[in-house]
Design a protein around this motif. Structure first.
Motif, PDB file in Angstrom:
ATOM      1  N   UNK A  16       0.773  -2.306  21.896  1.00  0.00           N
ATOM      2  CA  UNK A  16       1.439  -2.821  20.701  1.00  0.00           C
ATOM      3  C   UNK A  16       0.578  -3.877  20.018  1.00  0.00           C
ATOM      4  N   UNK A  17      -0.071  -4.717  20.814  1.00  0.00           N
ATOM      5  CA  UNK A  17      -0.948  -5.736  20.235  1.00  0.00           C
ATOM      6  C   UNK A  17      -2.097  -5.119  19.456  1.00  0.00           C
ATOM      7  N   UNK A  43      -3.970  -5.791  38.955  1.00  0.00           N
ATOM      8  CA  UNK A  43      -3.047  -5.014  38.126  1.00  0.00           C
ATOM      9  C   UNK A  43      -3.272  -5.295  36.653  1.00  0.00           C
ATOM     10  N   UNK A  50      -2.422  -1.974  15.215  1.00  0.00           N
ATOM     11  CA  UNK A  50      -3.089  -1.932  13.919  1.00  0.00           C
ATOM     12  C   UNK A  50      -4.494  -1.373  14.037  1.00  0.00           C
ATOM     13  N   UNK A 110       0.694 -15.295  35.136  1.00  0.00           N
ATOM     14  CA  UNK A 110       1.954 -14.585  35.364  1.00  0.00           C
ATOM     15  C   UNK A 110       1.981 -14.106  36.813  1.00  0.00           C
ATOM     16  N   UNK A 121       3.246  -4.232  30.573  1.00  0.00           N
ATOM     17  CA  UNK A 121       1.980  -4.826  30.169  1.00  0.00           C
ATOM     18  C   UNK A 121       1.104  -3.830  29.406  1.00  0.00           C
ATOM     19  N   UNK A 161      -6.241 -16.856  25.196  1.00  0.00           N
ATOM     20  CA  UNK A 161      -4.894 -16.316  25.395  1.00  0.00           C
ATOM     21  C   UNK A 161      -4.724 -15.649  26.758  1.00  0.00           C
ATOM     22  N   UNK A 187       1.565 -11.646  38.421  1.00  0.00           N
ATOM     23  CA  UNK A 187       1.020 -10.292  38.463  1.00  0.00           C
ATOM     24  C   UNK A 187      -0.372 -10.405  39.083  1.00  0.00           C
ATOM     25  N   UNK A 234      -5.280 -17.065  29.528  1.00  0.00           N
ATOM     26  CA  UNK A 234      -4.856 -18.095  30.490  1.00  0.00           C
ATOM     27  C   UNK A 234      -3.419 -17.872  30.977  1.00  0.00           C
ATOM     28  N   UNK A 235      -2.499 -17.675  30.041  1.00  0.00           N
ATOM     29  CA  UNK A 235      -1.095 -17.498  30.441  1.00  0.00           C
ATOM     30  C   UNK A 235      -0.875 -16.154  31.123  1.00  0.00           C
ATOM     31  N   UNK A 236      -1.600 -15.144  30.687  1.00  0.00           N
ATOM     32  CA  UNK A 236      -1.430 -13.803  31.270  1.00  0.00           C
ATOM     33  C   UNK A 236      -1.828 -13.820  32.745  1.00  0.00           C
ATOM     34  N   UNK A 237      -2.947 -14.488  33.047  1.00  0.00           N
ATOM     35  CA  UNK A 237      -3.441 -14.504  34.419  1.00  0.00           C
ATOM     36  C   UNK A 237      -2.529 -15.337  35.326  1.00  0.00           C
ATOM     37  N   UNK A 277       2.564  -3.626  26.009  1.00  0.00           N
ATOM     38  CA  UNK A 277       2.227  -4.835  25.267  1.00  0.00           C
ATOM     39  C   UNK A 277       0.807  -4.757  24.722  1.00  0.00           C
TER      40      UNK A 277
END
Lengths: 303, 263
Positions: B7-8, B116, B11, B110, B1, B103, B112, B105-108, B4
């Protein structure tokens, strides 16, 4: 057998705004539960409580036998948010791989297989995805790790009819393997063909939970009978469940509530040449629930 | 994570690193001409700015000496502020930004723990800023040798460490407010007010008794008061900064764990 969802008196208020009130509901393993209601009725609130995105104001809920806050159980759930947002330069395929890793792995080839079935393009950067394609990616991520419990908030929005059929097939496959699905919709027609039971929620309250087969039985059915000769009106008058009777020469038109048994037996005394029975209109029943409830709850609160 | 998250934001990180490096290269490059005629430039600098502005820029007395120039141009105002803004942007991308965009929503959801999620994003923020700080340190070190500023390596490293700790403090502040409220605007506002007032208090407010006691809550006090470029690592001050950062990180973790996401 442990219920997949067990909610007791579950309530959620956003400040003073009502999201959901006193929801008591069990969802059993292996069933497809359709969760119906107009926008703002509390469907998304319920689902987000199950996913521990929001916390209940009152009552309690267990998902797969555990409190929703237990992170480990979420690996056994697939979730499609009602308003799925995917953005960034990352390709859909890479994002799905990330989600899969976080959930403890996805069988090899599974993502590709689902993408082919739904005709989804995984090579595009996510911000370039159309609404329909975004929804497909959302479905893939919800199904890919073969979860025990799939929760889908408005899954069919943005999908074209062909893809909808494929999606319904995927839902049936989940049931066939003994797993459970909860899907919400504001259109009954979308869920009635796959659901075993439907719950109808309105203004934050669950107003009915019905077996779909039972609902069909209750449904108002229009029937048209044609005979080889004119029939007397008296033969059909006063039959149980028969309403709106119209007899015009050799044709009888009526609506029936529940079983058509009495009508069929009455008609059997004459020679039937033609019989038309329209598919029970569940939408109509659905609306009946609403209008009854609507009389008591004029203050509908958006959630 | 963590990977990730980095990497996100690759830039943004690369952009800030390149931008800051170019800025540093340019400004330190100018010193080559100042060195040739220190008296003129020093007098000019003193004449050019009114008193209050001079205070704001840290005094300007010894701008023509190598270390003085380095202090004024790099470690006084502009570069710390740029670092703080960079930290704010990165930190807003950790929780509040994704939450507002939808975005998160899906992370929370998971498998995990929410704690964390916050901790790993904090770690990502710390590592990202460390990368920016490390590259810019190399640039500053290289440029000072190039133009003949002879501040010792250890002092330079001490000052740059302060820069990193300052940025990390403000980044973690942004993260904490964002994690508690889910609003980028709230996080940025708290950071902006604290940073600007904090800076004013230790510069123009220095001699004003009514406000100077406020320096104890200004991160810039702990950043600059030990004069690391002249006197080396101010361990106590830096520990205060690091400790405050740890407290904020813990606040972020606990606040996010308790509340509703995305409402």
């Amino acid at each position: 057998m442990t219920a997949v969802v067990r909610a007791e008196g579950l309530s959620k208020y956003y400040g003073r705004r009502r999201g959901l009130e006193d929801l008591t509901l069990d969802i059993q393993p292996g069933e497809i539960f359709g969760y119906l209601g107009p926008n703002g009725a509390g469907k998304t609130t319920t689902i987000r409580l199950l996913m521990d995105l929001i916390r209940p104001t009152g009552g309690r809920v267990r998902v797969l036998g555990a409190p929703p806050g237990e992170a480990a159980i979420r690996a056994r759930i697939g979730y499609l948010p009602g308003d799925l947002v995917l953005e960034g330069r990352e390709r859909a395929r890479d994002y799905l791989a990330f989600l899969g890793r976080m959930r403890g792995g996805v069988p090899p080839g599974r993502v590709t297989e689902l993408a082919e079935r739904l005709d989804a393009d995984l090579s595009l950067p996510m911000r370039k995805l159309s609404k329909g394609n975004r929804q497909k990616i959302g479905l893939i991520q919800a199904f890919m790790h073969e979860p025990e419990f799939v929760i889908l908030d408005e899954p069919t929005s943005g999908l074209d009819p062909l893809v909808q059929q494929e999606f319904l097939a995927m839902v049936r496959e989940v049931r066939a393997s003994g797993r459970t699905v909860l899907m919400s919709s504001h259109v009954l027609a979308e869920v009635e063909h796959v659901s075993d039971r439907v719950g109808i929620v309105r203004s934050g309250r669950l107003v009915a939970v019905e077996n779909v087969a039972a609902l069909r039985e209750k449904a108002v059915r229009r029937v048209e009978l044609h005979f080889d000769a004119p029939v007397p009106r008296e033969a059909f008058e006063g039959l149980p469940g028969v309403r709106d009777l119209r007899v015009e020469g050799a044709a009888v038109r009526c609506t029936i509530d529940g079983r058509p048994d009495a009508l069929v037996k009455a008609a059997a005394r004459f020679t039937v040449v033609h019989l038309v029975s329209a598919e029970p209109d569940l939408e109509e029943i659905f609306l009946t629930y609403y209008s009854e409830e609507g009389a008591h709850h004029d203050h509908q609160v958006p959630a | 994570m963590i990977i990730k998250y980095l990497r996100d934001n690759l830039r943004a990180l690369a952009g800030w690193t390149v931008g800051l490096s170019a800025f540093l290269t340019m400004y330190l490059g100018i010193y080559a001409s100042i060195k040739d005629d220190p008296a003129t430039y020093s007098a000019q600098a003193m004449a050019k700015y009114p008193g209050a502005l001079k205070d704001l820029m840290g005094g300007l007395q010894d701008i023509a000496t190598g270390t003085g120039y380095l202090q004024t141009v790099v470690y006084q105002l502009i570069v710390p502020m740029l670092f703080v803004v960079c930290a704010m942007i990165l930190a807003n991308r950790a929780i509040a930004g994704p939450e507002e965009a939808g975005t998160l929503e899906l992370v929370v959801t998971l498998p995990v723990e929410r704690r964390r999620v916050v901790l790993e994003r904090f770690a990502g923020l710390a590592l990202g800023l460390l990368a920016v700080a490390a590259v810019t340190f190399v640039v500053v070190w290289g440029m000072t040798r190039q133009v003949g500023i002879d501040t010792p390596f250890g002092r330079l490293l001490a000052a740059h460490t302060g820069l990193y700790l300052l940025a990390l403090f403000f980044g973690t502040l942004t993260l904490a407010v964002g994690a508690a409220t889910g609003r980028k605007a709230a996080a940025s506002a708290v950071l902006g007010v604290w940073a600007v007032l904090g800076y004013m208090v230790v510069t123009v407010g220095r001699g004003v008794d009514a406000v100077s006691w406020l320096r104890w809550v200004s991160p810039f006090h702990y950043y600059a008061d030990g004069r690391p470029l002249y006197e080396g690592l101010p361990a106590g001050d830096y520990l205060v900064l690091a400790g405050a950062t740890a407290v904020l990180a813990l606040t972020a973790v606990l606040a996010f764990d308790r509340r509703d996401v995305g409402v």
